[in-house]
Design a protein around this motif. Structure first.
Motif, PDB file in Angstrom:
ATOM      1  N   ARG A 301     -83.461 -12.478   4.701  1.00 51.35           N
ATOM      2  CA  ARG A 301     -83.501 -12.415   3.238  1.00 51.35           C
ATOM      3  C   ARG A 301     -84.060 -13.689   2.618  1.00 51.35           C
ATOM      4  NH1 ARG A 301     -77.403  -9.902   2.292  1.00 51.35           N
ATOM      5  NH2 ARG A 301     -77.655  -8.077   3.651  1.00 51.35           N
ATOM      6  N   THR A 302     -84.596 -14.569   3.433  1.00 51.57           N
ATOM      7  CA  THR A 302     -85.071 -15.861   2.925  1.00 51.57           C
ATOM      8  C   THR A 302     -86.557 -15.851   2.591  1.00 51.57           C
ATOM      9  OG1 THR A 302     -85.507 -16.618   5.190  1.00 51.57           O
ATOM     10  CG2 THR A 302     -83.324 -17.072   4.258  1.00 51.57           C
ATOM     11  N   GLY A 303     -87.244 -14.740   2.802  1.00 58.61           N
ATOM     12  CA  GLY A 303     -88.682 -14.694   2.568  1.00 58.61           C
ATOM     13  C   GLY A 303     -89.496 -15.156   3.761  1.00 58.61           C
ATOM     14  N   SER A 304     -88.850 -15.543   4.847  1.00 61.75           N
ATOM     15  CA  SER A 304     -89.566 -15.973   6.050  1.00 61.75           C
ATOM     16  C   SER A 304     -90.040 -14.753   6.845  1.00 61.75           C
ATOM     17  CB  SER A 304     -88.667 -16.866   6.910  1.00 61.75           C
ATOM     18  OG  SER A 304     -87.458 -16.213   7.209  1.00 61.75           O
ATOM     19  N   PHE A 305     -90.797 -15.006   7.908  1.00 57.38           N
ATOM     20  CA  PHE A 305     -91.370 -13.922   8.707  1.00 57.38           C
ATOM     21  C   PHE A 305     -90.278 -12.978   9.211  1.00 57.38           C
ATOM     22  CE2 PHE A 305     -94.901 -17.086   9.927  1.00 57.38           C
ATOM     23  CZ  PHE A 305     -95.694 -16.660   8.880  1.00 57.38           C
ATOM     24  N   GLN A 306     -90.533 -11.671   9.073  1.00 57.58           N
ATOM     25  CA  GLN A 306     -89.603 -10.680   9.595  1.00 57.58           C
ATOM     26  C   GLN A 306     -89.865 -10.448  11.081  1.00 57.58           C
ATOM     27  OE1 GLN A 306     -87.079  -9.513   7.978  1.00 57.58           O
ATOM     28  NE2 GLN A 306     -87.613 -10.339   5.963  1.00 57.58           N
ATOM     29  N   ARG A 307     -88.930  -9.789  11.742  1.00 62.86           N
ATOM     30  CA  ARG A 307     -89.038  -9.567  13.177  1.00 62.86           C
ATOM     31  C   ARG A 307     -90.266  -8.751  13.548  1.00 62.86           C
ATOM     32  NH1 ARG A 307     -87.982  -6.207  17.291  1.00 62.86           N
ATOM     33  NH2 ARG A 307     -87.871  -4.523  15.781  1.00 62.86           N
ATOM     34  N   ASP A 308     -90.650  -7.786  12.669  1.00 63.28           N
ATOM     35  CA  ASP A 308     -91.790  -6.938  13.009  1.00 63.28           C
ATOM     36  C   ASP A 308     -93.127  -7.673  12.927  1.00 63.28           C
ATOM     37  OD1 ASP A 308     -91.945  -7.197  10.273  1.00 63.28           O
ATOM     38  OD2 ASP A 308     -91.534  -5.087   9.840  1.00 63.28           O
ATOM     39  N   GLU A 309     -93.121  -8.936  12.464  1.00 58.18           N
ATOM     40  CA  GLU A 309     -94.347  -9.728  12.485  1.00 58.18           C
ATOM     41  C   GLU A 309     -94.529 -10.472  13.814  1.00 58.18           C
ATOM     42  OE1 GLU A 309     -95.353 -11.688   8.608  1.00 58.18           O
ATOM     43  OE2 GLU A 309     -93.277 -11.119   8.113  1.00 58.18           O
ATOM     44  N   PHE A 310     -93.563 -10.288  14.724  1.00 62.15           N
ATOM     45  CA  PHE A 310     -93.664 -10.854  16.069  1.00 62.15           C
ATOM     46  C   PHE A 310     -94.026  -9.713  17.030  1.00 62.15           C
ATOM     47  CE2 PHE A 310     -91.275 -13.795  13.656  1.00 62.15           C
ATOM     48  CZ  PHE A 310     -91.394 -15.044  14.251  1.00 62.15           C
ATOM     49  N   ARG A 311     -95.070  -9.909  17.796  1.00 64.81           N
ATOM     50  CA  ARG A 311     -95.556  -8.855  18.709  1.00 64.81           C
ATOM     51  C   ARG A 311     -94.829  -8.941  20.040  1.00 64.81           C
ATOM     52  NH1 ARG A 311     -99.320  -9.032  22.623  1.00 64.81           N
ATOM     53  NH2 ARG A 311     -99.994 -11.134  21.948  1.00 64.81           N
ATOM     54  N   TYR A 312     -94.314  -7.788  20.487  1.00 61.03           N
ATOM     55  CA  TYR A 312     -93.600  -7.760  21.755  1.00 61.03           C
ATOM     56  C   TYR A 312     -94.557  -7.390  22.886  1.00 61.03           C
ATOM     57  CZ  TYR A 312     -90.175  -6.633  25.371  1.00 61.03           C
ATOM     58  OH  TYR A 312     -89.464  -6.604  26.541  1.00 61.03           O
ATOM     59  N   ASP A 313     -94.536  -8.176  23.953  1.00 61.25           N
ATOM     60  CA  ASP A 313     -95.352  -7.933  25.141  1.00 61.25           C
ATOM     61  C   ASP A 313     -94.454  -7.289  26.202  1.00 61.25           C
ATOM     62  OD1 ASP A 313     -96.783  -8.058  27.536  1.00 61.25           O
ATOM     63  OD2 ASP A 313     -97.772  -9.940  27.004  1.00 61.25           O
ATOM     64  N   HIS A 314     -94.589  -5.967  26.401  1.00 61.76           N
ATOM     65  CA  HIS A 314     -93.747  -5.243  27.353  1.00 61.76           C
ATOM     66  C   HIS A 314     -93.966  -5.734  28.783  1.00 61.76           C
ATOM     67  CE1 HIS A 314     -91.970  -2.036  24.816  1.00 61.76           C
ATOM     68  NE2 HIS A 314     -93.029  -2.245  24.062  1.00 61.76           N
ATOM     69  N   GLN A 315     -95.201  -6.027  29.122  1.00 58.70           N
ATOM     70  CA  GLN A 315     -95.515  -6.382  30.502  1.00 58.70           C
ATOM     71  C   GLN A 315     -94.828  -7.675  30.928  1.00 58.70           C
ATOM     72  OE1 GLN A 315     -99.709  -6.647  31.274  1.00 58.70           O
ATOM     73  NE2 GLN A 315     -99.444  -7.161  33.454  1.00 58.70           N
ATOM     74  N   HIS A 316     -94.807  -8.679  30.035  1.00 57.03           N
ATOM     75  CA  HIS A 316     -94.249  -9.981  30.396  1.00 57.03           C
ATOM     76  C   HIS A 316     -92.870 -10.225  29.778  1.00 57.03           C
ATOM     77  CE1 HIS A 316     -98.703 -10.509  30.788  1.00 57.03           C
ATOM     78  NE2 HIS A 316     -98.317 -11.078  31.926  1.00 57.03           N
ATOM     79  N   ASP A 317     -92.338  -9.236  29.036  1.00 57.65           N
ATOM     80  CA  ASP A 317     -91.026  -9.334  28.416  1.00 57.65           C
ATOM     81  C   ASP A 317     -90.907 -10.604  27.573  1.00 57.65           C
ATOM     82  OD1 ASP A 317     -88.420  -8.758  27.709  1.00 57.65           O
ATOM     83  OD2 ASP A 317     -87.547  -9.687  29.499  1.00 57.65           O
ATOM     84  N   LEU A 318     -91.744 -10.692  26.546  1.00 61.31           N
ATOM     85  CA  LEU A 318     -91.704 -11.838  25.637  1.00 61.31           C
ATOM     86  C   LEU A 318     -92.263 -11.419  24.285  1.00 61.31           C
ATOM     87  CD1 LEU A 318     -94.926 -12.930  25.412  1.00 61.31           C
ATOM     88  CD2 LEU A 318     -94.349 -13.805  27.681  1.00 61.31           C
ATOM     89  N   TYR A 319     -91.966 -12.232  23.272  1.00 62.96           N
ATOM     90  CA  TYR A 319     -92.541 -12.040  21.947  1.00 62.96           C
ATOM     91  C   TYR A 319     -93.611 -13.100  21.702  1.00 62.96           C
ATOM     92  CZ  TYR A 319     -89.262  -8.559  20.116  1.00 62.96           C
ATOM     93  OH  TYR A 319     -88.561  -7.408  19.883  1.00 62.96           O
ATOM     94  N   VAL A 320     -94.613 -12.734  20.906  1.00 63.40           N
ATOM     95  CA  VAL A 320     -95.653 -13.667  20.481  1.00 63.40           C
ATOM     96  C   VAL A 320     -95.558 -13.799  18.966  1.00 63.40           C
ATOM     97  CG1 VAL A 320     -98.110 -14.186  20.407  1.00 63.40           C
ATOM     98  CG2 VAL A 320     -97.142 -12.984  22.395  1.00 63.40           C
TER      99      VAL A 320
END
Length: 458
Positions: A301-320
Motif C-alpha cells: 500500500r506504499t506505492g512501491s512495486f507490486q509483486r506482479d512486477e517481478f518476473r518469476y523464472d520457473h526453470q531456476h526458481d527465482l524472481y527477477v
C-alpha cells in the motif's frame, strides 16, 4: 334498507370438500405437486417398536414442518393451532375436516430421536434437489458458495469467558452436543483460538461481531447453489468462523458429486474463500475453475512495486526484479538443511542487500527496507490460474451471478423469518437449516414449474 340479522343455523348434513375450498393459486397447492414422502415410512420403520400404541404418522409431521418453514411460522405450538384452523393446511396435511392435529411436543420427541437417527431431514432436502434436477432447473456447470450468520437462541448477556470453560453444573442436550463436536472441523476443530465467550445455553454457538455491531452468539448456514436457477444443491451448518465455512464448502462439493453425480466446471465465491490452500484444492484436486478473488497478503500500500512486477523464472526458481537483479529463496548454504516454506505456506525470495543499496529503483521498490523480499505461496500456480480467470468475461458473469446466493439468504431471513434459531445445539442448527433450504427449493419449484391444468368440470 337494512337486511335481517344473520343467524347461524346448524344443518343436519353438510356436503363439504376441502379440495374445492383450496384456491388453485394457493402456494401449498403448487408445493404439494413436488412433495413425495411415500418412502419415509419404510425408512423410519427400523426406528419404531413392533409393540405399543400406534404412533403419529411421520408423513403428517413432515408436512406440517414444511408448512411452517414455507410460510414462516416459526413456533411449532402456533403451527399446530394454524393447521387446526386453516383449511388449506388441513388439505396439504391430508387431515380432512375431522383429523386430529398432533400436540406440539410430538415434534420435539421425534426430532431428538427418529428424525436425527435416520437423517430423515437431509433425505427430504435431497428429495427436492432430485426433483429440481428432473425438472431441468439444475445446469450443473456453475456453482456458487457462501455462508450467512444466523443468531443462536442464546442470550449474549449470559455468556461466560471462554478461557474459563463451561460451568460444571451445565447439563443439557446442547452442552452434550457441544462436547461431541469439539473435534469436528466444522465446529470445535475449526480454529485453535479460544472463543471470547461461551453460552451456557448453547456452547457450540460462536461469539462473533462479524456484522460490525454488537457481538452475538451465532451459527453459519452454508449454501452451495447452482447458478442457473439458484437451486440450493447442498446446505451445511457450521460454527460462525471462516475456516469452518471453507471446510463446509469442500464437504458440500464432494457430497453433491457423490449423491447427484454433479461436478461443476466453475465455482463463484467471495474473497473469504480465496486463500491459497483452498484455491489449490479446487484446481488440483477437483479440477474446478475458481472464479474467486485471490486473498493476497503481498499487496503493498506504499506505492512501491507490486509483486506482479517481478518476473518469476520457473526453470531456476527465482524472481527477477524490475532492475534485472535476482531474488533467491536462500542466499547461502547451511550445514543443517533448512526448509524454505514457512508456517503459512510461503517461500520468501530475497534480493541481495548489496544489489538493492546500489540500485536507482530502490525508492520505488523497498524504501523502508534494506532489501526487497517477495513471498510466493507453494500454491502459487493455482493462484496464477485464478488471476488469469479474473480477466475473462466468464469471471465477470460469475461475479454477477454469485449475488443469487446472497438473495437466498435475504429471502431466508426476511420472508421465511429465519433470522434467529429456535432450536439449540449443532443438531438443532442442522435441522433448521435443512428444513429452510427444503422450503426454499420447494418454493422455487412452485414458482418456475407450471401447475398441471385442473380437470374440467362435467
Amino acid at each position: 334498507m337494512m337486511g335481517a340479522r344473520t343467524v347461524m343455523q346448524e344443518a343436519l348434513f353438510y356436503s363439504f370438500s376441502l379440495e374445492d375450498h383450496v384456491p388453485q393459486s394457493h402456494l401449498l397447492r403448487a408445493v404439494d405437486h413436488f412433495v413425495d414422502l411415500s418412502g419415509i415410512r419404510e425408512k423410519l420403520r427400523p426406528f419404531y417398536s413392533e409393540t405399543g400404541r400406534p404412533s403419529i404418522d411421520p408423513e403428517l409431521m413432515i408436512r406440517m414442518l414444511l408448512i411452517g418453514y414455507c410460510l414462516g411460522i416459526r413456533s411449532e405450538r402456533r403451527l399446530c393451532e394454524e393447521v387446526h384452523l386453516n383449511l388449506a393446511y388441513r388439505w396439504f396435511c391430508r387431515l380432512g375436516l375431522d383429523g386430529a392435529v398432533p400436540d406440539h411436543s410430538t415434534f420435539s420427541k421425534n426430532r431428538h430421536g427418529r428424525f436425527r437417527d435416520s437423517d430423515l431431514l437431509r433425505e427430504v432436502f435431497e428429495m427436492t434437489v432430485t426433483r429440481c434436477i428432473e425438472e431441468g432447473l439444475v445446469g450443473g456447470e456453475g456453482f456458487a458458495v457462501d455462508a450467512s450468520l444466523i443468531k443462536a437462541d442464546a442470550n449474549r448477556q449470559r455468556g461466560v469467558p471462554g478461557e474459563d470453560g463451561l460451568p460444571p453444573n451445565i447439563v443439557n442436550h446442547a452442552a452434550r452436543e457441544y462436547l461431541e463436536v469439539l473435534d469436528e472441523a466444522a465446529f470445535g476443530a475449526a480454529s485453535p483460538a479460544t472463543p471470547k465467550y461461551l453460552s451456557p445455553a448453547d456452547p457450540a454457538a460462536r461469539w462473533t461481531s462479524a456484522h460490525g455491531g454488537q457481538a452475538f452468539f451465532a451459527y453459519s448456514t452454508n449454501y452451495l447453489i447452482d447458478l442457473e436457477n439458484a437451486v440450493i444443491v447442498d446446505v451445511e451448518a457450521t460454527t460462525a468462523i471462516r475456516p469452518a465455512e471453507v471446510t463446509a464448502q469442500r464437504t458440500m462439493i464432494d457430497r453433491t458429486q457423490e449423491r447427484f453425480g454433479i461436478w461443476p466446471q466453475r465455482l463463484a465465491a467471495d474473497t473469504g474463500y480465496g486463500d491459497a490452500a483452498n484455491i489449490a484444492w479446487l484446481v488440483h484436486e477437483r479440477g474446478i475453475e475458481p472464479h474467486i478473488p485471490i486473498f493476497d497478503h503481498a499487496r503493498r500500500r506504499t506505492g512501491s512495486f507490486q509483486r506482479d512486477e517481478f518476473r518469476y523464472d520457473h526453470q531456476h526458481d527465482l524472481y527477477v526484479c524490475p532492475g534485472s537483479k535476482e531474488l533467491l529463496p536462500r542466499r547461502r548454504n547451511f550445514a543443517a538443511l533448512r526448509g524454505d516454506v514457512d508456517q503459512d505456506g510461503f517461500i520468501r525470495y530475497r534480493a541481495s542487500k548489496h544489489d538493492c543499496e546500489a540500485c536507482a529503483l530502490k525508492p520505488q521498490c523497498c524504501p523502508g527496507q534494506p532489501n526487497r523480499i517477495v513471498p510466493r505461496s507453494i500454491h502459487e500456480g493455482a493462484r496464477d490460474l485464478a488471476r488469469d480467470l479474473a480477466k475473462t468475461d466468464a469471471y465477470l458473469t460469475s461475479r454477477r451471478e454469485r449475488k443469487k446466493v446472497e438473495m437466498l439468504f435475504a429471502h431466508l431471513k426476511r420472508i421465511l423469518k429465519l433470522d434467529r434459531l429456535r432450536l439449540r445445539g449443532p443438531n438443532g442448527a442442522k435441522d433448521e437449516f435443512l428444513l429452510a433450504a427444503t422450503a426454499q427449493n420447494l418454493r422455487k419449484l412452485a414458482k418456475l414449474i407450471p401447475m398441471p391444468a385442473a380437470p374440467a368440470l362435467a
